[in-house]
Design a protein around this motif. Structure first.
Motif, PDB file in Angstrom:
ATOM      1  N   ASN A  79      16.434 -14.559  -9.489  1.00  0.00           N
ATOM      2  CA  ASN A  79      16.664 -15.967  -9.149  1.00  0.00           C
ATOM      3  C   ASN A  79      15.575 -16.533  -8.241  1.00  0.00           C
ATOM      4  OD1 ASN A  79      19.542 -14.705  -9.697  1.00  0.00           O
ATOM      5  ND2 ASN A  79      19.658 -16.885 -10.182  1.00  0.00           N
ATOM      6  N   ASN A  80      14.349 -16.406  -8.718  1.00  0.00           N
ATOM      7  CA  ASN A  80      13.191 -17.057  -8.116  1.00  0.00           C
ATOM      8  C   ASN A  80      12.460 -17.808  -9.221  1.00  0.00           C
ATOM      9  OD1 ASN A  80      12.695 -16.323  -5.105  1.00  0.00           O
ATOM     10  ND2 ASN A  80      13.391 -14.382  -6.017  1.00  0.00           N
ATOM     11  N   ASN A  81      11.210 -18.097  -9.029  1.00  0.00           N
ATOM     12  CA  ASN A  81      10.407 -18.788 -10.045  1.00  0.00           C
ATOM     13  C   ASN A  81       9.199 -17.946 -10.464  1.00  0.00           C
ATOM     14  OD1 ASN A  81      12.006 -21.256  -9.931  1.00  0.00           O
ATOM     15  ND2 ASN A  81      11.069 -21.590  -7.922  1.00  0.00           N
ATOM     16  N   LEU A  82       9.397 -16.647 -10.519  1.00  0.00           N
ATOM     17  CA  LEU A  82       8.316 -15.738 -10.881  1.00  0.00           C
ATOM     18  C   LEU A  82       8.012 -15.841 -12.370  1.00  0.00           C
ATOM     19  CD1 LEU A  82       9.528 -12.646  -8.822  1.00  0.00           C
ATOM     20  CD2 LEU A  82       7.798 -14.329  -8.168  1.00  0.00           C
ATOM     21  N   TYR A  83       6.755 -15.645 -12.746  1.00  0.00           N
ATOM     22  CA  TYR A  83       6.367 -15.724 -14.151  1.00  0.00           C
ATOM     23  C   TYR A  83       5.385 -14.591 -14.470  1.00  0.00           C
ATOM     24  CZ  TYR A  83       2.218 -18.035 -12.203  1.00  0.00           C
ATOM     25  OH  TYR A  83       1.091 -18.333 -11.478  1.00  0.00           O
ATOM     26  N   GLY A  84       4.991 -14.530 -15.729  1.00  0.00           N
ATOM     27  CA  GLY A  84       4.074 -13.478 -16.161  1.00  0.00           C
ATOM     28  C   GLY A  84       4.823 -12.238 -16.614  1.00  0.00           C
ATOM     29  N   GLU A  85       4.087 -11.171 -16.852  1.00  0.00           N
ATOM     30  CA  GLU A  85       4.665  -9.921 -17.326  1.00  0.00           C
ATOM     31  C   GLU A  85       5.025  -9.009 -16.161  1.00  0.00           C
ATOM     32  OE1 GLU A  85       2.156  -8.048 -20.169  1.00  0.00           O
ATOM     33  OE2 GLU A  85       2.210  -9.728 -21.593  1.00  0.00           O
ATOM     34  N   ASN A 135       0.830  -1.209   0.000  1.00  0.00           N
ATOM     35  CA  ASN A 135       0.000   0.000   0.000  1.00  0.00           C
ATOM     36  C   ASN A 135       0.857   1.250   0.000  1.00  0.00           C
ATOM     37  OD1 ASN A 135       0.355   0.937   2.972  1.00  0.00           O
ATOM     38  ND2 ASN A 135      -0.185  -1.230   3.167  1.00  0.00           N
ATOM     39  N   ASP A 136       0.223   2.350  -0.371  1.00  0.00           N
ATOM     40  CA  ASP A 136       0.953   3.603  -0.549  1.00  0.00           C
ATOM     41  C   ASP A 136       1.304   4.292   0.762  1.00  0.00           C
ATOM     42  OD1 ASP A 136      -1.553   4.309   0.169  1.00  0.00           O
ATOM     43  OD2 ASP A 136      -2.020   5.472  -1.620  1.00  0.00           O
ATOM     44  N   SER A 137       0.905   3.729   1.883  1.00  0.00           N
ATOM     45  CA  SER A 137       1.274   4.315   3.171  1.00  0.00           C
ATOM     46  C   SER A 137       2.650   3.869   3.621  1.00  0.00           C
ATOM     47  CB  SER A 137       0.243   3.937   4.245  1.00  0.00           C
ATOM     48  OG  SER A 137       0.252   2.539   4.483  1.00  0.00           O
ATOM     49  N   GLN A 138       3.243   2.937   2.895  1.00  0.00           N
ATOM     50  CA  GLN A 138       4.550   2.422   3.279  1.00  0.00           C
ATOM     51  C   GLN A 138       5.667   3.281   2.687  1.00  0.00           C
ATOM     52  OE1 GLN A 138       3.388  -1.679   1.982  1.00  0.00           O
ATOM     53  NE2 GLN A 138       4.467  -2.273   3.843  1.00  0.00           N
ATOM     54  N   PHE A 139       6.819   3.271   3.379  1.00  0.00           N
ATOM     55  CA  PHE A 139       7.957   4.086   2.983  1.00  0.00           C
ATOM     56  C   PHE A 139       9.085   3.231   2.410  1.00  0.00           C
ATOM     57  CE2 PHE A 139       5.753   6.474   6.266  1.00  0.00           C
ATOM     58  CZ  PHE A 139       5.677   7.739   5.699  1.00  0.00           C
ATOM     59  N   LEU A 140       8.774   2.066   1.920  1.00  0.00           N
ATOM     60  CA  LEU A 140       9.793   1.139   1.427  1.00  0.00           C
ATOM     61  C   LEU A 140      10.598   1.762   0.294  1.00  0.00           C
ATOM     62  CD1 LEU A 140       8.069  -2.356   1.504  1.00  0.00           C
ATOM     63  CD2 LEU A 140      10.253  -1.751   2.554  1.00  0.00           C
ATOM     64  N   LYS A 141      11.904   1.722   0.447  1.00  0.00           N
ATOM     65  CA  LYS A 141      12.817   2.168  -0.592  1.00  0.00           C
ATOM     66  C   LYS A 141      13.531   0.991  -1.245  1.00  0.00           C
ATOM     67  CE  LYS A 141      13.847   6.764   1.288  1.00  0.00           C
ATOM     68  NZ  LYS A 141      12.876   6.784   2.373  1.00  0.00           N
ATOM     69  N   VAL A 142      13.722  -0.096  -0.492  1.00  0.00           N
ATOM     70  CA  VAL A 142      14.439  -1.266  -0.992  1.00  0.00           C
ATOM     71  C   VAL A 142      13.633  -2.517  -0.686  1.00  0.00           C
ATOM     72  CG1 VAL A 142      16.521  -2.670  -0.807  1.00  0.00           C
ATOM     73  CG2 VAL A 142      16.704  -0.178  -0.691  1.00  0.00           C
ATOM     74  N   VAL A 143      13.399  -3.330  -1.719  1.00  0.00           N
ATOM     75  CA  VAL A 143      12.827  -4.665  -1.540  1.00  0.00           C
ATOM     76  C   VAL A 143      13.770  -5.647  -2.232  1.00  0.00           C
ATOM     77  CG1 VAL A 143      10.934  -6.227  -2.094  1.00  0.00           C
ATOM     78  CG2 VAL A 143      10.438  -3.878  -1.369  1.00  0.00           C
ATOM     79  N   ASP A 144      14.446  -6.475  -1.447  1.00  0.00           N
ATOM     80  CA  ASP A 144      15.401  -7.457  -1.963  1.00  0.00           C
ATOM     81  C   ASP A 144      15.012  -8.832  -1.422  1.00  0.00           C
ATOM     82  OD1 ASP A 144      17.485  -9.098  -2.682  1.00  0.00           O
ATOM     83  OD2 ASP A 144      19.060  -7.721  -2.052  1.00  0.00           O
ATOM     84  N   ILE A 145      14.437  -9.665  -2.319  1.00  0.00           N
ATOM     85  CA  ILE A 145      14.049 -11.031  -1.934  1.00  0.00           C
ATOM     86  C   ILE A 145      14.639 -12.000  -2.967  1.00  0.00           C
ATOM     87  CG2 ILE A 145      12.112 -12.404  -1.052  1.00  0.00           C
ATOM     88  CD1 ILE A 145      10.412  -9.964  -1.013  1.00  0.00           C
ATOM     89  N   ALA A 146      15.851 -11.702  -3.432  1.00  0.00           N
ATOM     90  CA  ALA A 146      16.504 -12.518  -4.451  1.00  0.00           C
ATOM     91  C   ALA A 146      16.943 -13.869  -3.887  1.00  0.00           C
ATOM     92  CB  ALA A 146      17.711 -11.772  -5.010  1.00  0.00           C
ATOM     93  N   TYR A 147      17.161 -14.815  -4.797  1.00  0.00           N
ATOM     94  CA  TYR A 147      17.704 -16.138  -4.447  1.00  0.00           C
ATOM     95  C   TYR A 147      16.850 -16.828  -3.385  1.00  0.00           C
ATOM     96  CZ  TYR A 147      21.798 -14.962  -7.204  1.00  0.00           C
ATOM     97  OH  TYR A 147      22.618 -14.616  -8.236  1.00  0.00           O
ATOM     98  N   ASN A 148      15.568 -16.992  -3.703  1.00  0.00           N
ATOM     99  CA  ASN A 148      14.653 -17.788  -2.896  1.00  0.00           C
ATOM    100  C   ASN A 148      13.874 -18.700  -3.836  1.00  0.00           C
ATOM    101  OD1 ASN A 148      14.514 -17.055   0.164  1.00  0.00           O
ATOM    102  ND2 ASN A 148      14.823 -15.093  -0.870  1.00  0.00           N
ATOM    103  N   ASN A 149      12.777 -19.228  -3.387  1.00  0.00           N
ATOM    104  CA  ASN A 149      11.957 -20.122  -4.208  1.00  0.00           C
ATOM    105  C   ASN A 149      10.552 -19.547  -4.411  1.00  0.00           C
ATOM    106  OD1 ASN A 149      14.006 -22.193  -4.362  1.00  0.00           O
ATOM    107  ND2 ASN A 149      13.501 -22.717  -2.241  1.00  0.00           N
ATOM    108  N   LEU A 150      10.473 -18.244  -4.535  1.00  0.00           N
ATOM    109  CA  LEU A 150       9.181 -17.601  -4.712  1.00  0.00           C
ATOM    110  C   LEU A 150       8.594 -17.943  -6.074  1.00  0.00           C
ATOM    111  CD1 LEU A 150       9.942 -14.055  -3.266  1.00  0.00           C
ATOM    112  CD2 LEU A 150       8.939 -16.021  -2.096  1.00  0.00           C
ATOM    113  N   SER A 151       7.271 -18.009  -6.138  1.00  0.00           N
ATOM    114  CA  SER A 151       6.573 -18.303  -7.395  1.00  0.00           C
ATOM    115  C   SER A 151       5.451 -17.288  -7.583  1.00  0.00           C
ATOM    116  CB  SER A 151       6.019 -19.729  -7.372  1.00  0.00           C
ATOM    117  OG  SER A 151       5.130 -19.892  -6.263  1.00  0.00           O
ATOM    118  N   GLY A 152       4.701 -17.459  -8.654  1.00  0.00           N
ATOM    119  CA  GLY A 152       3.588 -16.563  -8.921  1.00  0.00           C
ATOM    120  C   GLY A 152       4.025 -15.329  -9.686  1.00  0.00           C
ATOM    121  N   LYS A 153       3.123 -14.351  -9.748  1.00  0.00           N
ATOM    122  CA  LYS A 153       3.375 -13.120 -10.500  1.00  0.00           C
ATOM    123  C   LYS A 153       3.803 -11.993  -9.560  1.00  0.00           C
ATOM    124  CE  LYS A 153       0.034 -14.136 -14.181  1.00  0.00           C
ATOM    125  NZ  LYS A 153      -1.139 -13.628 -14.942  1.00  0.00           N
TER     126      LYS A 153
END
Length: 967
Positions: free
Chosen positions: A636-642, A600-618
């Motif tokens: 280096n996950n299993n993400l797909y889609g556009e 959501n737009d109330s968050q102040f996230l500047k960095v999201v790093d979740i590389a080298y895991n086994n995540l899937s989905g879009k």
């Protein structure tokens, strides 16, 4: 009757006398009688000045209601207004930090007695400073700082001859639609010469580019000046000579962060009243002159940021008995500091309180003489090349509060005398090669310690040998330990640290439930949690999931870094409850499932790093709500889609989605601030968007191993960061260091701290066609170019040698033709070259760097190539008997013969063509010339025939054959 008249006359005279007395006692000599016969004397404001102020108010916008009191009759009672207590003229107008905007009405010129005007910290949205300010001749104080004025400073300000204080700092306006900042500026400073009473002048941030040396001449006309601030004014000239110095009363002199390119001038040492001198951030050269000895009254000297000051630090600073702050940081000083510190002898009254020599090239050991600076409270030596041990004399600095050796090469032990620094608040020994043992003696007297950082580059080479149940005298708020051995059990001295707000524990060898219990005790106050390990024994409770209620446990977290911890399970949705979270780093774990779907737009996230895991989905569309997001690393996950187009709403500087199963066309909406775009090893198709040529900040483009087709855009020369090398230090901001793998020099390399210096284009492993655009040769800052395994045709650009910093070039496995450009031999940094499996022809060029690249595999698969290092010789390379070659190599001689023959034949051909067609074209174009030409030929023919006939007759006569007749 007569008597009565006399009495009445007396009463009348008495009344007149009283009226005259009342008139005389009135400040303005005016009595106003109301209809009720009441006398009003409370209105003191001058009517014309009240009207002038109301006109001024009407031109302004006042969203905060600061001027709401400007309605009563007496303007002297209005907020921000002061009047003279005798004449009641308005003398002071103070509207600082009022949030005002709009236009400034010229009615202010009617305030003839105004001597104080403060409009600072308002928002005048880029309007110019009004010229009529120069008509307020009684002004002694003018403050227009932080008010968003822009454009030229009106020279009319020079009319304010009574002015004592002038503050114009930090003005300018950023036009949001144009993304253009229009600063306050001036073409010269001549207008200053009339302000002879000026004592305070601050023009920080004013653009004086192009003024040259004239600024100093103007300043030299101000004999009363006490403070001068010209910070970041783009001044380009610091004159080395000045016939006489007129502003000798100067106490504070700030010329920091300009563009000087000279040595420190001699006239500076006539400013004997200086207490603060700031020359940081310039390009000053040479050694620091010994004339600084004249500045005997100086209390604060700051020469930081001068990138070209060189040489060893001089020893004369010991003369500064009153010097309190010395900052020489961010320079290019080299050598040791032994003699420098040695001059602060014990016989001097050492008043030095802050010493900053950070960010230089100082080396050698830190001398024992450091201990003589007994008044030091702040010692900053970080980012140098100091080695050896910390001297034991450090214990003599009994007043020391801050000590930093971050980023040196200290390879000795830490002395126990460090424990004598009872006033120490912050101790930073990060990124050294520390070794040995830290015992209770090192820590037992540090009663005020709040920040403690010890990290090494050697794996657990520094050992904490502290009794398990020892309780320290300090309560830490900041703790960073990395690659040092704490012990398998979690020691009590750490368990009792209940006031911590920032915790970093990486590879420290502790584990178990005790660690988890400790985190739960301090979790509610933590703002930074960075726990990493390189081995399972030090993991976050070995292998475990992230607590599902982490957002409730740690609501104040700004940084959450749990990377490299063998964590499994899914990403808890409660993480999204941490509204102040700025950095989320969960990379290199065993996390599975999908990314959370409710960003959501109330968050102040500047960095999201979740590389080298086994995540899937879009990738969720809701990530586009993260307007502050600057770094997105999901590689280096299993993400797909556009890639969701909603990400265009973010402020992305770095995008790394490599090593997934993403598909579709490449997004054309990539923002102009992107520094790195890494989409390699996915299933993207389509063409490279031409819009990507409008990415002026791009340093790294990696699209390798996809299904892209079409040509390489011919507008690559719009990637201006790869031409001029713009600053790209954003890769290591916010306590986060991005890491990525890039293919260069034929191998995969992990880049971390030096990522900001990498300039790379990798389009390999696609289906690209067409020619290599010549515009590529303009990207002179490139270090790596990889276009291999495509279907490229045509010639290699002839000017490829312009890429002067190129270290790796791979054009293999294409259908390139033509000769190898000779300009390749001009590259001096080329360490890896692969041109194999193309259709290149001719002789392989030689010389310079190419001489070292003698591996024949570089050129294999090009059957028409010849010359070294291939076994195939070129025509003319065969040996022959002839003159001995005395100068140059055989290759050079053969190359010379070949090119001489070539140019000989070319010259003959060109001569024939030019001569033949110059005649033929002339005859075809002009008829009269054609007739004249053939007439000329006939004449020549007749003359030749006549000459031949006469020769024949002559010969016959000579040999007696003239009578012979032929039948």
């Amino acid at each position: 009757m007569d008597f009565s008249f006399e009495i009445n006359s007396t009463s009348t005279l008495t009344m007149l006398f009283l009226l005259l007395s009342l008139f005389a006692s009135s400040p303005l000599g005016i009595i106003k009688l109301s209809s009720c016969s009441e006398v009003h004397t409370n209105v003191k404001c001058i009517h014309t000045e009240r009207e002038a102020l109301l006109s001024f108010k009407n031109g302004l916008t006042d969203p905060s209601g600061r001027l709401s009191s400007w309605v009563s009759e007496d303007c002297c009672q209005w907020r921000g207004i002061e009047c003279n207590n005798k004449s009641y003229h308005v003398t002071k107008l103070d509207l600082r930090n009022a949030g005002l905007g709009g236009k400034i009405n010229a009615s202010l010129i009617h305030l003839k007695h105004l001597n104080y005007l403060d409009l600072s910290a308002n928002d005048f949205i880029g309007i110019q400073i009004p010229e009529f300010f120069g008509m307020l001749e009684n002004l002694i104080y003018l403050n227009l700082s932080y008010a968003s004025f822009s454009g030229r400073i009106p020279p009319h300000l020079g009319n304010l001859s009574s002015l004592i204080h002038l503050d114009l700092k930090d003005n300018g306006y950023l036009y949001p639609n144009l993304d253009y900042f229009w600063p306050l500026s001036s073409r010269n400073m001549d207008w200053l010469s009339s302000l002879s009473s000026l004592k305070y002048l601050d023009m920080t941030g004013v653009n004086f580019s192009g003024v040259g040396a004239d600024w100093l001449q103007a300043v030299n006309t101000l004999p009363s000046l006490l403070e001068l601030h010209l910070y970041s004014c783009e001044l380009e000239s610091l004159p080395l000579s000045l016939p006489f110095v007129n502003f000798t009363s100067l106490s504070v002199f700030d010329l920091s962060f300009n563009q000087f390119n000279s040595s420190i001038p001699r006239w500076l040492f006539n400013l004997t009243s200086l207490t603060k001198l700031d020359l940081r951030g310039n390009a000053l050269q040479g050694t620091i002159p010994y004339d600084f000895v004249n500045l005997r009254n100086i209390e604060d000297l700051d020469l930081g940021g001068n990138q070209k000051i060189s040489g060893q630090l001089p020893s004369f600073f010991g003369i500064f008995c009153k010097l309190k702050t010395l900052d020489l940081s961010m320079n290019n000083f080299s050598g040791s500091i032994g003699s420098f510190l040695g001059n602060f002898s014990t016989s001097l009254n050492n008043s030095m309180e802050s010493l900053d020599l950070s960010s230089n090239r100082l080396a050698g050991k830190i001398p024992d003489s450091l201990g003589r600076l007994g008044s030091l409270t702040n010692l900053n030596l970080h980012f140098n090349s100091f080695s050896g041990s910390i001297p034991s004399s450090i214990g003599n600095l009994s007043s020391l509060q801050v000590f930093s050796l971050f980023g040196n090469e200290m390879n000795g032990t830490i002395p126990e005398s460090l424990g004598q620094l009872s006033k120490l608040v912050s101790l930073n020994l990060e990124w050294n090669f520390g070794e040995g043992v830290i015992t209770e003696a090192h820590l037992m007297n540090l009663t005020r310690l709040e920040g403690f950082a010890v990290t090494t580059d050697k794996n657990q080479s520094l050992i904490f040998n502290v009794t398990y149940d020892w309780v320290p005298p300090f309560k830490l708020k900041y703790l960073e330990l990395e690659s040092c051995l704490i012990g398998s059990k979690f020691p009590i001295w750490l368990q009792v640290q209940s006031e911590l707000t920032e915790v970093t524990l990486r590879n420290v060898g502790i584990s178990g439930a005790i660690l988890e219990d400790w985190f739960s005790k301090i979790s509610s106050q933590l703002t930074i949690l960075d726990h990493q390990t390189t081995r399972s024994a030090g993991s976050f409770h070995n292998t475990c999931p992230i607590p599902s209620n982490i957002g409730d446990l740690m609501p104040k977290l700004r940084i959450l870094d749990l990377s490299k911890n063998h964590l499994f399970g899914t990403i808890p949705l409660s993480i999204l409850k941490i509204e102040v979270l700025e950095i989320l780093s969960l990379g290199k774990n065993q996390l599975s499932g999908e990314l959370p779907h409710h960003w959501n737009d109330s968050q102040f996230l500047k960095v999201v790093d979740i590389a080298y895991n086994n995540l899937s989905g879009k990738i969720p569309n809701s990530m586009g709500f993260l307007n502050s997001l600057e770094v997105l690393v999901l590689s280096n996950n299993n993400l797909y889609g556009e890639i969701p187009s909603s990400l265009r709403n973010c402020s992305l500087w770095s995008i790394d989605l490599g090593g997934n199963y993403l598909s579709g066309n490449l997004p054309s909406w990539i923002g102009s601030h992107v520094l790195m775009l890494r989409l390699r090893s996915n299933l993207f198709s389509g063409i490279i968007p031409r819009q990507w040529c409008n990415l002026p900040s791009l340093h790294i483009l990696d699209l390798a191993q996809n299904n892209l087709y079409g040509g390489i855009p011919d507008c690559l020369d719009n990637l201006t960061a790869l031409i001029y090398g713009y600053n790209n230090s954003y890769f290591s901001v916010y306590n986060y260091q991005e890491e990525t793998i890039l293919v260069t020099k034929g191998q995969e390399l992990l880049y971390g701290r030096i990522l900001e210096f990498v300039n790379s284009i990798d389009l390999s492993g696609n289906h690209l066609t067409g020619e290599i655009p010549n515009e590529l040769s303009r990207l002179i800052e490139l270090g790596t170019v990889n276009l291999s395994i495509n279907h490229l045709t045509g010639n290699i650009p002839q000017n490829i040698g312009n890429l002067r910093w190129l270290e790796s070039l791979d054009l293999s496995k294409n259908s390139l033709s033509g000769p190898i450009p000779k300009s390749l031999s001009s590259m001096t940094f080329l360490a890896h070259l692969n041109l194999s499996f193309n259709n290149l022809v001719g002789k392989i060029p030689s010389g310079n760097q190419l001489q070292t690249l003698n591996d024949a595999s570089i050129y294999k698969g090009n059957p028409s190539l010849c010359g070294s290092p291939l076994p195939t010789k070129c025509p003319g390379d065969e040996t022959f008997d002839g003159p001995t070659i005395t100068n140059g190599s055989v290759d050079d001689k053969q190359d010379g013969d070949y090119y001489e023959r070539l140019w000989f034949y070319v010259s003959i051909g060109l001569g024939f063509v030019v001569g033949f067609w110059s005649v033929c074209c002339t005859l075809l174009v002009k008829k009269s010339w054609r007739h004249w030409y053939f007439q000329f030929c006939d004449d020549i023919k007749d003359r030749i025939s006549l000459i031949i006939a006469l020769k024949v007759v002559h010969l016959k006569r000579k040999y007696g054959l003239e009578k012979i007749e032929v039948c």
